[in-house]
Design a protein around this motif. Structure first.
Motif, PDB file in Angstrom:
ATOM      1  N   GLU A  92       0.822  -1.219   0.000  1.00  0.00           N
ATOM      2  CA  GLU A  92       0.000   0.000   0.000  1.00  0.00           C
ATOM      3  C   GLU A  92       0.854   1.267   0.000  1.00  0.00           C
ATOM      4  OE1 GLU A  92      -4.067   1.622   2.147  1.00  0.00           O
ATOM      5  OE2 GLU A  92      -2.892   0.073   3.149  1.00  0.00           O
ATOM      6  N   GLU A  93       1.834   1.329   0.917  1.00  0.00           N
ATOM      7  CA  GLU A  93       2.657   2.545   1.010  1.00  0.00           C
ATOM      8  C   GLU A  93       3.484   2.757  -0.256  1.00  0.00           C
ATOM      9  OE1 GLU A  93       4.890   2.163   4.603  1.00  0.00           O
ATOM     10  OE2 GLU A  93       3.075   2.090   5.841  1.00  0.00           O
ATOM     11  N   ASP A  94       4.020   1.645  -0.806  1.00  0.00           N
ATOM     12  CA  ASP A  94       4.811   1.772  -2.044  1.00  0.00           C
ATOM     13  C   ASP A  94       3.958   2.304  -3.189  1.00  0.00           C
ATOM     14  OD1 ASP A  94       7.392   0.540  -1.193  1.00  0.00           O
ATOM     15  OD2 ASP A  94       6.106  -1.187  -0.822  1.00  0.00           O
ATOM     16  N   ILE A  95       2.701   1.826  -3.250  1.00  0.00           N
ATOM     17  CA  ILE A  95       1.807   2.267  -4.328  1.00  0.00           C
ATOM     18  C   ILE A  95       1.500   3.760  -4.183  1.00  0.00           C
ATOM     19  CG2 ILE A  95      -0.523   2.039  -5.291  1.00  0.00           C
ATOM     20  CD1 ILE A  95      -0.338  -0.982  -4.598  1.00  0.00           C
ATOM     21  N   MET A  96       1.198   4.177  -2.966  1.00  0.00           N
ATOM     22  CA  MET A  96       0.897   5.600  -2.742  1.00  0.00           C
ATOM     23  C   MET A  96       2.126   6.469  -3.060  1.00  0.00           C
ATOM     24  SD  MET A  96      -2.169   5.429  -2.108  1.00  0.00           S
ATOM     25  CE  MET A  96      -2.487   7.169  -1.844  1.00  0.00           C
ATOM     26  N   GLU A  97       3.288   5.978  -2.650  1.00  0.00           N
ATOM     27  CA  GLU A  97       4.523   6.712  -2.923  1.00  0.00           C
ATOM     28  C   GLU A  97       4.768   6.810  -4.433  1.00  0.00           C
ATOM     29  OE1 GLU A  97       9.216   6.163  -1.850  1.00  0.00           O
ATOM     30  OE2 GLU A  97       7.748   5.325  -0.440  1.00  0.00           O
ATOM     31  N   GLY A  98       4.491   5.687  -5.128  1.00  0.00           N
ATOM     32  CA  GLY A  98       4.656   5.679  -6.582  1.00  0.00           C
ATOM     33  C   GLY A  98       3.749   6.701  -7.260  1.00  0.00           C
ATOM     34  N   ILE A 103     -11.670  -4.711  -6.479  1.00  0.00           N
ATOM     35  CA  ILE A 103     -11.785  -3.363  -5.916  1.00  0.00           C
ATOM     36  C   ILE A 103     -11.277  -3.425  -4.482  1.00  0.00           C
ATOM     37  CG2 ILE A 103     -13.354  -1.532  -5.218  1.00  0.00           C
ATOM     38  CD1 ILE A 103     -15.053  -2.262  -7.659  1.00  0.00           C
ATOM     39  N   LEU A 104     -10.252  -2.632  -4.204  1.00  0.00           N
ATOM     40  CA  LEU A 104      -9.545  -2.725  -2.931  1.00  0.00           C
ATOM     41  C   LEU A 104      -9.233  -1.322  -2.430  1.00  0.00           C
ATOM     42  CD1 LEU A 104      -7.909  -4.414  -0.859  1.00  0.00           C
ATOM     43  CD2 LEU A 104      -5.997  -4.320  -2.453  1.00  0.00           C
ATOM     44  N   SER A 105      -9.380  -1.131  -1.124  1.00  0.00           N
ATOM     45  CA  SER A 105      -9.086   0.180  -0.551  1.00  0.00           C
ATOM     46  C   SER A 105      -7.582   0.350  -0.373  1.00  0.00           C
ATOM     47  CB  SER A 105      -9.797   0.313   0.802  1.00  0.00           C
ATOM     48  OG  SER A 105      -9.214   1.376   1.514  1.00  0.00           O
ATOM     49  N   ILE A 106      -7.024   1.288  -1.134  1.00  0.00           N
ATOM     50  CA  ILE A 106      -5.591   1.618  -1.011  1.00  0.00           C
ATOM     51  C   ILE A 106      -5.496   3.115  -0.756  1.00  0.00           C
ATOM     52  CG2 ILE A 106      -3.406   1.806  -2.285  1.00  0.00           C
ATOM     53  CD1 ILE A 106      -3.808  -1.020  -1.769  1.00  0.00           C
ATOM     54  N   GLY A 107      -4.844   3.481   0.335  1.00  0.00           N
ATOM     55  CA  GLY A 107      -4.737   4.903   0.672  1.00  0.00           C
ATOM     56  C   GLY A 107      -6.093   5.526   0.952  1.00  0.00           C
ATOM     57  N   GLY A 108      -7.012   4.718   1.505  1.00  0.00           N
ATOM     58  CA  GLY A 108      -8.307   5.259   1.931  1.00  0.00           C
ATOM     59  C   GLY A 108      -9.350   5.388   0.840  1.00  0.00           C
ATOM     60  N   LEU A 109      -9.002   5.051  -0.418  1.00  0.00           N
ATOM     61  CA  LEU A 109      -9.999   5.119  -1.489  1.00  0.00           C
ATOM     62  C   LEU A 109     -10.088   3.763  -2.182  1.00  0.00           C
ATOM     63  CD1 LEU A 109      -9.230   8.525  -3.255  1.00  0.00           C
ATOM     64  CD2 LEU A 109     -11.273   7.935  -1.968  1.00  0.00           C
ATOM     65  N   PRO A 110     -11.304   3.349  -2.572  1.00  0.00           N
ATOM     66  CA  PRO A 110     -11.419   2.089  -3.314  1.00  0.00           C
ATOM     67  C   PRO A 110     -10.814   2.236  -4.707  1.00  0.00           C
ATOM     68  CG  PRO A 110     -13.561   3.168  -3.145  1.00  0.00           C
ATOM     69  CD  PRO A 110     -12.608   3.998  -2.349  1.00  0.00           C
ATOM     70  N   ARG A 111      -9.948   1.302  -5.078  1.00  0.00           N
ATOM     71  CA  ARG A 111      -9.312   1.358  -6.391  1.00  0.00           C
ATOM     72  C   ARG A 111      -9.497   0.024  -7.094  1.00  0.00           C
ATOM     73  NH1 ARG A 111      -6.140   6.051  -5.655  1.00  0.00           N
ATOM     74  NH2 ARG A 111      -5.897   6.456  -3.428  1.00  0.00           N
ATOM     75  N   SER A 112      -9.530   0.086  -8.427  1.00  0.00           N
ATOM     76  CA  SER A 112      -9.834  -1.125  -9.189  1.00  0.00           C
ATOM     77  C   SER A 112      -8.578  -1.685  -9.863  1.00  0.00           C
ATOM     78  CB  SER A 112     -10.916  -0.774 -10.214  1.00  0.00           C
ATOM     79  OG  SER A 112     -10.720  -1.487 -11.392  1.00  0.00           O
TER      80      SER A 112
END
Length: 405
Positions: free
Chosen positions: A43-49, A163-172
Protein backbone atom coordinates in the motif's frame (compact mmCIF):
# COMPACT_ATOMS: atom_id res chain seq x y z
CA UNK A 1 -11.64 -8.17 3.23
CA UNK A 2 -8.03 -9.19 3.69
CA UNK A 3 -7.73 -11.43 6.71
CA UNK A 4 -5.82 -14.32 5.20
CA UNK A 5 -7.32 -17.60 6.33
CA UNK A 6 -5.43 -20.80 5.62
CA UNK A 7 -7.89 -23.20 4.05
CA UNK A 8 -7.75 -26.85 3.17
CA UNK A 9 -6.10 -26.90 -0.24
CA UNK A 10 -8.64 -29.43 -1.45
CA UNK A 11 -11.60 -27.11 -0.92
CA UNK A 12 -13.38 -26.87 -4.23
CA UNK A 13 -12.33 -30.44 -4.96
CA UNK A 14 -15.03 -33.05 -4.63
CA UNK A 15 -13.58 -36.46 -5.41
CA UNK A 16 -11.62 -38.59 -2.95
CA UNK A 17 -7.86 -38.92 -2.98
CA UNK A 18 -7.05 -42.30 -1.58
CA UNK A 19 -3.25 -42.36 -1.31
CA UNK A 20 -2.84 -40.19 1.75
CA UNK A 21 -5.28 -38.95 4.39
CA UNK A 22 -6.98 -36.17 2.43
CA UNK A 23 -7.16 -33.69 5.31
CA UNK A 24 -3.37 -33.69 5.75
CA UNK A 25 -2.27 -33.50 2.16
CA UNK A 26 -2.41 -29.78 1.34
CA UNK A 27 -2.92 -26.28 2.73
CA UNK A 28 -3.37 -23.11 0.76
CA UNK A 29 -4.66 -19.54 0.78
CA UNK A 30 -7.53 -18.49 -1.41
CA UNK A 31 -5.81 -16.92 -4.41
CA UNK A 32 -7.77 -13.65 -4.41
CA UNK A 33 -7.37 -13.20 -0.65
CA UNK A 34 -3.62 -13.83 -0.91
CA UNK A 35 -3.34 -11.22 -3.69
CA UNK A 36 -5.31 -8.71 -1.62
CA UNK A 37 -3.01 -9.31 1.32
CA UNK A 38 0.10 -8.90 -0.86
CA UNK A 39 -1.27 -5.66 -2.35
CA UNK A 40 -2.09 -4.30 1.09
CA UNK A 41 1.55 -4.96 2.04
CA UNK A 42 2.50 -2.73 -0.89
CA UNK A 43 0.00 0.00 0.00
CA UNK A 44 2.66 2.55 1.01
CA UNK A 45 4.81 1.77 -2.04
CA UNK A 46 1.81 2.27 -4.33
CA UNK A 47 0.90 5.60 -2.74
CA UNK A 48 4.52 6.71 -2.92
CA UNK A 49 4.66 5.68 -6.58
CA UNK A 50 1.59 7.81 -7.33
CA UNK A 51 3.19 10.79 -5.60
CA UNK A 52 6.49 10.27 -7.44
CA UNK A 53 4.65 10.20 -10.78
CA UNK A 54 2.95 13.46 -9.73
CA UNK A 55 -0.47 11.87 -10.04
CA UNK A 56 -3.40 13.05 -7.93
CA UNK A 57 -4.24 9.99 -5.87
CA UNK A 58 -7.86 11.05 -5.40
CA UNK A 59 -8.40 10.81 -9.18
CA UNK A 60 -6.55 7.52 -9.76
CA UNK A 61 -9.17 5.02 -8.69
CA UNK A 62 -9.18 2.69 -11.67
CA UNK A 63 -6.90 1.44 -14.43
CA UNK A 64 -4.37 -0.32 -12.18
CA UNK A 65 -2.69 -3.41 -13.63
CA UNK A 66 -0.79 -5.89 -11.54
CA UNK A 67 1.76 -8.25 -13.09
CA UNK A 68 2.04 -11.54 -11.20
CA UNK A 69 4.87 -14.03 -11.62
CA UNK A 70 3.76 -17.54 -10.70
CA UNK A 71 6.16 -20.23 -9.57
CA UNK A 72 5.78 -23.88 -8.74
CA UNK A 73 8.45 -26.40 -7.83
CA UNK A 74 8.94 -29.71 -6.08
CA UNK A 75 10.77 -29.53 -2.76
CA UNK A 76 12.51 -32.90 -2.64
CA UNK A 77 12.86 -34.76 0.62
CA UNK A 78 10.77 -33.20 3.40
CA UNK A 79 10.18 -36.38 5.39
CA UNK A 80 9.86 -36.29 9.16
CA UNK A 81 13.19 -37.30 10.61
CA UNK A 82 11.56 -38.67 13.76
CA UNK A 83 7.95 -38.09 14.54
CA UNK A 84 4.66 -39.89 14.49
CA UNK A 85 2.59 -37.66 12.26
CA UNK A 86 0.20 -38.94 9.60
CA UNK A 87 1.70 -40.95 6.74
CA UNK A 88 2.24 -38.51 3.88
CA UNK A 89 4.49 -38.60 0.82
CA UNK A 90 7.92 -37.28 1.79
CA UNK A 91 8.04 -34.97 -1.21
CA UNK A 92 6.32 -31.59 -1.29
CA UNK A 93 5.25 -29.09 -3.94
CA UNK A 94 5.04 -25.36 -3.34
CA UNK A 95 3.07 -22.95 -5.51
CA UNK A 96 3.84 -19.27 -5.00
CA UNK A 97 3.55 -15.87 -6.64
CA UNK A 98 5.45 -12.58 -6.77
CA UNK A 99 4.00 -9.16 -7.51
CA UNK A 100 6.39 -7.94 -10.19
CA UNK A 101 4.92 -4.53 -10.94
CA UNK A 102 1.89 -2.29 -10.62
CA UNK A 103 1.13 0.03 -13.53
CA UNK A 104 -1.57 2.61 -14.12
CA UNK A 105 -3.25 3.57 -17.38
CA UNK A 106 -4.03 7.28 -17.14
CA UNK A 107 -6.35 9.31 -19.33
CA UNK A 108 -4.12 12.26 -20.14
CA UNK A 109 -0.64 10.72 -20.23
CA UNK A 110 0.08 8.39 -23.13
CA UNK A 111 0.36 4.71 -22.23
CA UNK A 112 1.08 3.25 -18.84
CA UNK A 113 2.82 4.75 -15.84
CA UNK A 114 4.74 2.29 -13.65
CA UNK A 115 3.77 2.89 -10.03
CA UNK A 116 5.71 0.05 -8.43
CA UNK A 117 8.40 -2.38 -9.56
CA UNK A 118 9.67 -5.15 -7.33
CA UNK A 119 13.36 -4.29 -6.77
CA UNK A 120 14.35 -7.89 -5.99
CA UNK A 121 12.07 -10.10 -8.08
CA UNK A 122 14.25 -13.18 -7.58
CA UNK A 123 14.51 -12.93 -3.81
CA UNK A 124 12.63 -15.41 -1.65
CA UNK A 125 11.45 -12.40 0.36
CA UNK A 126 9.25 -11.12 -2.45
CA UNK A 127 7.89 -14.58 -3.23
CA UNK A 128 4.57 -15.23 -1.45
CA UNK A 129 3.55 -18.84 -0.84
CA UNK A 130 0.07 -19.77 -2.05
CA UNK A 131 -0.09 -23.47 -1.47
CA UNK A 132 1.97 -26.25 0.12
CA UNK A 133 1.20 -29.85 -0.70
CA UNK A 134 2.60 -33.19 0.34
CA UNK A 135 2.83 -34.77 -3.10
CA UNK A 136 5.55 -35.98 -5.41
CA UNK A 137 5.74 -33.59 -8.38
CA UNK A 138 5.84 -36.67 -10.64
CA UNK A 139 2.44 -37.83 -9.36
CA UNK A 140 0.47 -36.19 -12.13
CA UNK A 141 -3.01 -37.18 -10.93
CA UNK A 142 -2.66 -35.89 -7.39
CA UNK A 143 -0.82 -32.76 -8.50
CA UNK A 144 -3.54 -31.82 -11.00
CA UNK A 145 -6.19 -32.52 -8.36
CA UNK A 146 -4.51 -30.23 -5.88
CA UNK A 147 -3.77 -27.38 -8.31
CA UNK A 148 -7.13 -27.51 -10.11
CA UNK A 149 -8.88 -25.13 -7.65
CA UNK A 150 -5.99 -22.66 -7.99
CA UNK A 151 -6.31 -22.76 -11.79
CA UNK A 152 -10.07 -22.18 -11.49
CA UNK A 153 -9.62 -19.18 -9.18
CA UNK A 154 -6.93 -17.77 -11.42
CA UNK A 155 -9.13 -18.08 -14.52
CA UNK A 156 -11.95 -16.31 -12.70
CA UNK A 157 -9.62 -13.46 -11.77
CA UNK A 158 -8.26 -13.01 -15.29
CA UNK A 159 -11.64 -11.76 -16.43
CA UNK A 160 -12.61 -9.68 -13.42
CA UNK A 161 -11.54 -6.58 -11.49
CA UNK A 162 -10.58 -6.41 -7.82
CA UNK A 163 -11.78 -3.36 -5.92
CA UNK A 164 -9.55 -2.72 -2.93
CA UNK A 165 -9.09 0.18 -0.55
CA UNK A 166 -5.59 1.62 -1.01
CA UNK A 167 -4.74 4.90 0.67
CA UNK A 168 -8.31 5.26 1.93
CA UNK A 169 -10.00 5.12 -1.49
CA UNK A 170 -11.42 2.09 -3.31
CA UNK A 171 -9.31 1.36 -6.39
CA UNK A 172 -9.83 -1.13 -9.19
CA UNK A 173 -7.09 -3.62 -10.13
CA UNK A 174 -6.68 -6.05 -13.02
CA UNK A 175 -4.32 -9.01 -12.74
CA UNK A 176 -2.04 -10.45 -15.41
CA UNK A 177 -0.51 -13.83 -14.64
CA UNK A 178 2.80 -15.04 -16.08
CA UNK A 179 3.83 -18.56 -15.16
CA UNK A 180 7.57 -18.15 -15.54
CA UNK A 181 8.75 -19.72 -12.29
CA UNK A 182 8.71 -23.33 -13.43
CA UNK A 183 11.65 -25.60 -14.14
CA UNK A 184 11.65 -27.74 -17.27
CA UNK A 185 10.29 -30.80 -15.50
CA UNK A 186 7.33 -28.86 -14.14
CA UNK A 187 6.68 -27.10 -17.47
CA UNK A 188 6.50 -30.47 -19.20
CA UNK A 189 4.15 -31.73 -16.50
CA UNK A 190 1.85 -28.68 -16.61
CA UNK A 191 1.80 -28.37 -20.41
CA UNK A 192 1.19 -32.05 -21.16
CA UNK A 193 4.55 -32.64 -22.84
CA UNK A 194 6.53 -35.87 -22.66
CA UNK A 195 9.13 -36.13 -19.88
CA UNK A 196 12.69 -34.83 -20.21
CA UNK A 197 14.15 -37.87 -21.99
CA UNK A 198 11.83 -37.27 -24.96
CA UNK A 199 13.09 -36.82 -28.54
CA UNK A 200 11.21 -33.51 -28.40
CA UNK A 201 13.97 -31.82 -26.46
CA UNK A 202 12.56 -28.33 -26.29
CA UNK A 203 9.67 -26.87 -24.29
CA UNK A 204 9.72 -23.77 -26.52
CA UNK A 205 9.62 -25.26 -30.00
CA UNK A 206 8.91 -28.49 -31.89
CA UNK A 207 12.46 -29.49 -32.69
CA UNK A 208 13.71 -33.03 -32.16
CA UNK A 209 17.09 -33.95 -30.73
CA UNK A 210 18.60 -34.65 -34.16
CA UNK A 211 17.15 -31.49 -35.75
CA UNK A 212 18.50 -29.42 -32.88
CA UNK A 213 22.01 -30.83 -33.27
CA UNK A 214 22.05 -29.89 -36.97
CA UNK A 215 20.72 -26.37 -36.45
CA UNK A 216 22.29 -24.36 -33.67
CA UNK A 217 21.41 -20.85 -34.66
CA UNK A 218 17.94 -20.42 -36.12
CA UNK A 219 15.39 -20.94 -33.38
CA UNK A 220 12.11 -19.33 -32.50
CA UNK A 221 9.52 -19.88 -29.81
CA UNK A 222 6.55 -21.67 -31.38
CA UNK A 223 4.86 -23.68 -28.64
CA UNK A 224 1.95 -22.18 -26.71
CA UNK A 225 -0.63 -23.33 -24.20
CA UNK A 226 -3.47 -23.01 -26.74
CA UNK A 227 -1.59 -25.02 -29.33
CA UNK A 228 -0.79 -27.70 -26.73
CA UNK A 229 -4.50 -27.98 -25.90
CA UNK A 230 -5.36 -28.37 -29.59
CA UNK A 231 -2.65 -30.98 -30.04
CA UNK A 232 -3.89 -32.93 -27.04
CA UNK A 233 -7.33 -33.12 -28.65
CA UNK A 234 -5.72 -34.48 -31.83
CA UNK A 235 -3.76 -36.99 -29.76
CA UNK A 236 -6.94 -38.06 -27.98
CA UNK A 237 -9.18 -38.34 -31.05
CA UNK A 238 -6.63 -39.31 -33.73
CA UNK A 239 -8.84 -37.75 -36.44
CA UNK A 240 -6.64 -38.93 -39.32
CA UNK A 241 -6.45 -42.55 -38.09
CA UNK A 242 -2.66 -42.53 -38.03
CA UNK A 243 -0.25 -44.99 -36.42
CA UNK A 244 1.19 -44.13 -32.99
CA UNK A 245 4.44 -42.87 -34.53
CA UNK A 246 2.70 -40.68 -37.10
CA UNK A 247 0.32 -39.34 -34.47
CA UNK A 248 3.15 -38.56 -32.08
CA UNK A 249 4.99 -36.73 -34.82
CA UNK A 250 1.84 -34.73 -35.57
CA UNK A 251 1.37 -33.58 -31.96
CA UNK A 252 5.12 -33.15 -31.35
CA UNK A 253 5.17 -34.91 -28.00
CA UNK A 254 2.00 -33.50 -26.43
CA UNK A 255 0.39 -36.59 -24.95
CA UNK A 256 -1.35 -35.43 -21.78
CA UNK A 257 -3.87 -32.68 -21.20
CA UNK A 258 -2.18 -29.33 -20.47
CA UNK A 259 -3.82 -27.96 -17.36
CA UNK A 260 -1.95 -24.80 -16.50
CA UNK A 261 -0.59 -22.09 -18.74
CA UNK A 262 3.14 -21.58 -18.27
CA UNK A 263 5.72 -19.51 -20.07
CA UNK A 264 8.64 -21.86 -20.41
CA UNK A 265 11.93 -20.21 -19.53
CA UNK A 266 15.31 -21.30 -18.29
CA UNK A 267 16.53 -20.03 -14.95
CA UNK A 268 20.15 -18.94 -14.58
CA UNK A 269 21.07 -21.91 -12.38
CA UNK A 270 19.90 -24.54 -14.85
CA UNK A 271 21.47 -22.62 -17.69
CA UNK A 272 24.79 -22.90 -15.83
CA UNK A 273 24.23 -26.57 -15.07
CA UNK A 274 23.20 -27.50 -18.62
CA UNK A 275 26.17 -25.75 -20.16
CA UNK A 276 28.64 -27.14 -17.63
CA UNK A 277 27.37 -30.68 -18.25
CA UNK A 278 28.06 -30.26 -21.95
CA UNK A 279 31.49 -28.67 -21.41
CA UNK A 280 32.44 -31.50 -19.06
CA UNK A 281 31.78 -33.93 -21.92
CA UNK A 282 33.61 -31.76 -24.44
CA UNK A 283 36.63 -31.64 -22.11
CA UNK A 284 36.72 -35.44 -22.00
CA UNK A 285 36.40 -35.69 -25.78
CA UNK A 286 39.21 -33.19 -26.30
CA UNK A 287 41.52 -35.03 -23.90
CA UNK A 288 40.86 -38.18 -25.94
CA UNK A 289 41.11 -36.43 -29.32
CA UNK A 290 37.73 -37.83 -30.37
CA UNK A 291 37.68 -35.60 -33.45
CA UNK A 292 40.23 -37.99 -35.03
CA UNK A 293 38.71 -41.26 -33.84
CA UNK A 294 35.72 -43.23 -35.02
CA UNK A 295 34.22 -45.22 -32.14
CA UNK A 296 36.25 -45.01 -28.94
CA UNK A 297 35.68 -47.88 -26.52
CA UNK A 298 34.05 -47.49 -23.16
CA UNK A 299 37.38 -48.14 -21.42
CA UNK A 300 39.04 -45.33 -23.35
CA UNK A 301 36.24 -42.94 -22.44
CA UNK A 302 36.51 -43.96 -18.81
CA UNK A 303 40.22 -43.25 -18.76
CA UNK A 304 39.69 -39.75 -20.23
CA UNK A 305 37.11 -38.99 -17.60
CA UNK A 306 39.44 -40.21 -14.86
CA UNK A 307 42.23 -38.04 -16.24
CA UNK A 308 39.93 -35.01 -16.34
CA UNK A 309 38.67 -35.57 -12.78
CA UNK A 310 42.22 -36.03 -11.50
CA UNK A 311 43.45 -32.86 -13.19
CA UNK A 312 40.49 -30.79 -11.95
CA UNK A 313 41.03 -32.10 -8.44
CA UNK A 314 44.75 -31.31 -8.59
CA UNK A 315 44.55 -27.85 -10.17
CA UNK A 316 41.21 -26.52 -8.88
CA UNK A 317 40.55 -28.73 -5.85
CA UNK A 318 37.32 -29.74 -7.58
CA UNK A 319 35.96 -33.07 -6.39
CA UNK A 320 34.01 -35.18 -8.92
CA UNK A 321 30.23 -35.13 -8.41
CA UNK A 322 27.64 -37.77 -9.20
CA UNK A 323 25.23 -35.24 -10.65
CA UNK A 324 26.16 -31.81 -11.88
CA UNK A 325 25.23 -29.09 -9.38
CA UNK A 326 25.40 -25.30 -9.34
CA UNK A 327 28.61 -24.98 -7.33
CA UNK A 328 30.51 -27.47 -9.47
CA UNK A 329 29.20 -25.80 -12.63
CA UNK A 330 30.37 -22.37 -11.47
CA UNK A 331 33.90 -23.63 -10.71
CA UNK A 332 34.15 -25.68 -13.90
CA UNK A 333 33.11 -22.82 -16.15
CA UNK A 334 36.13 -20.60 -15.58
CA UNK A 335 39.13 -19.68 -17.67
CA UNK A 336 41.46 -21.41 -15.17
CA UNK A 337 39.50 -24.68 -15.50
CA UNK A 338 39.87 -24.38 -19.28
CA UNK A 339 43.64 -23.84 -18.82
CA UNK A 340 43.87 -26.88 -16.56
CA UNK A 341 42.14 -28.99 -19.22
CA UNK A 342 44.35 -27.54 -21.94
CA UNK A 343 47.38 -29.04 -20.20
CA UNK A 344 45.95 -32.46 -21.11
CA UNK A 345 45.02 -31.56 -24.69
CA UNK A 346 47.80 -32.62 -27.10
CA UNK A 347 47.61 -30.06 -29.94
CA UNK A 348 47.84 -26.29 -29.73
CA UNK A 349 45.00 -25.53 -32.17
CA UNK A 350 42.53 -27.64 -30.14
CA UNK A 351 43.73 -25.87 -26.98
CA UNK A 352 43.09 -22.53 -28.62
CA UNK A 353 39.59 -23.58 -29.69
CA UNK A 354 38.76 -24.62 -26.11
CA UNK A 355 40.02 -21.31 -24.72
CA UNK A 356 37.96 -19.41 -27.28
CA UNK A 357 34.85 -21.45 -26.44
CA UNK A 358 35.24 -20.68 -22.74
CA UNK A 359 36.01 -17.02 -23.43
CA UNK A 360 32.79 -16.60 -25.41
CA UNK A 361 30.83 -18.44 -22.75
CA UNK A 362 32.14 -16.18 -19.99
CA UNK A 363 31.24 -13.13 -22.10
CA UNK A 364 27.65 -14.34 -22.37
CA UNK A 365 27.17 -15.60 -18.83
CA UNK A 366 26.65 -12.26 -16.99
CA UNK A 367 23.67 -11.54 -19.25
CA UNK A 368 21.58 -14.45 -17.98
CA UNK A 369 22.96 -14.13 -14.46
CA UNK A 370 21.87 -10.50 -14.07
CA UNK A 371 18.49 -9.48 -12.67
CA UNK A 372 18.44 -6.53 -15.03
CA UNK A 373 21.06 -6.99 -17.81
CA UNK A 374 20.44 -3.62 -19.47
CA UNK A 375 21.54 -1.89 -16.24
CA UNK A 376 24.11 -4.36 -14.92
CA UNK A 377 26.05 -5.37 -18.03
CA UNK A 378 24.96 -3.30 -21.06
CA UNK A 379 28.16 -4.03 -23.05
CA UNK A 380 27.83 -7.80 -22.77
CA UNK A 381 24.14 -7.49 -23.60
CA UNK A 382 24.97 -5.64 -26.84
CA UNK A 383 27.50 -8.28 -27.82
CA UNK A 384 25.35 -11.22 -26.72
CA UNK A 385 23.79 -12.01 -30.06
CA UNK A 386 27.12 -11.85 -31.87
CA UNK A 387 28.83 -13.96 -29.21
CA UNK A 388 26.16 -16.63 -29.27
CA UNK A 389 26.36 -16.90 -33.08
CA UNK A 390 30.13 -17.16 -32.87
CA UNK A 391 29.75 -19.79 -30.13
CA UNK A 392 27.38 -21.84 -32.28
CA UNK A 393 29.68 -21.51 -35.32
CA UNK A 394 32.61 -22.77 -33.29
CA UNK A 395 30.64 -25.76 -32.00
CA UNK A 396 29.30 -26.67 -35.43
CA UNK A 397 32.73 -26.44 -37.11
CA UNK A 398 35.61 -27.23 -34.75
CA UNK A 399 33.51 -29.44 -32.48
CA UNK A 400 31.24 -30.87 -35.14
CA UNK A 401 32.15 -34.46 -34.16
CA UNK A 402 29.80 -33.93 -31.19
CA UNK A 403 27.02 -32.22 -33.12
CA UNK A 404 26.72 -33.85 -36.51
CA UNK A 405 23.21 -35.10 -35.82
Amino acid sequence: CCNVGIINGLSGWSSSLDDAPADTITRRFRYDVALVSALKDLEEDIMEGLRDSELDDSVCTSGFSVMIKESCDGMGDVSEKHGGGPAVPEKAVRFSFTIMSVTLVTDDKEGEVTIFTEPKPNSELSCKPLSLTFVDESDHETLTAVLAPIVAERNAMKESRLILSIGGLPRSFRFHFRGTGYDEKMVREMEGLEASGSTYVCTLCDTTRSEASKNMVLHSITRSHEENLERYEIWRKNPYSESVDELRDRVKGVSAKPFMETQPTLDALHCDIGNATEFYKIFQDEIGEVYMKVNPSREERRSWRAALDKQLRKKLRLKPVMRMNGNYARKLMTQEAAEAVCELVPTEERREALRELMRLYLQMKPVWRATCPAKECPDQLCRYSFNSQRFADLLSSTFKYRYNG
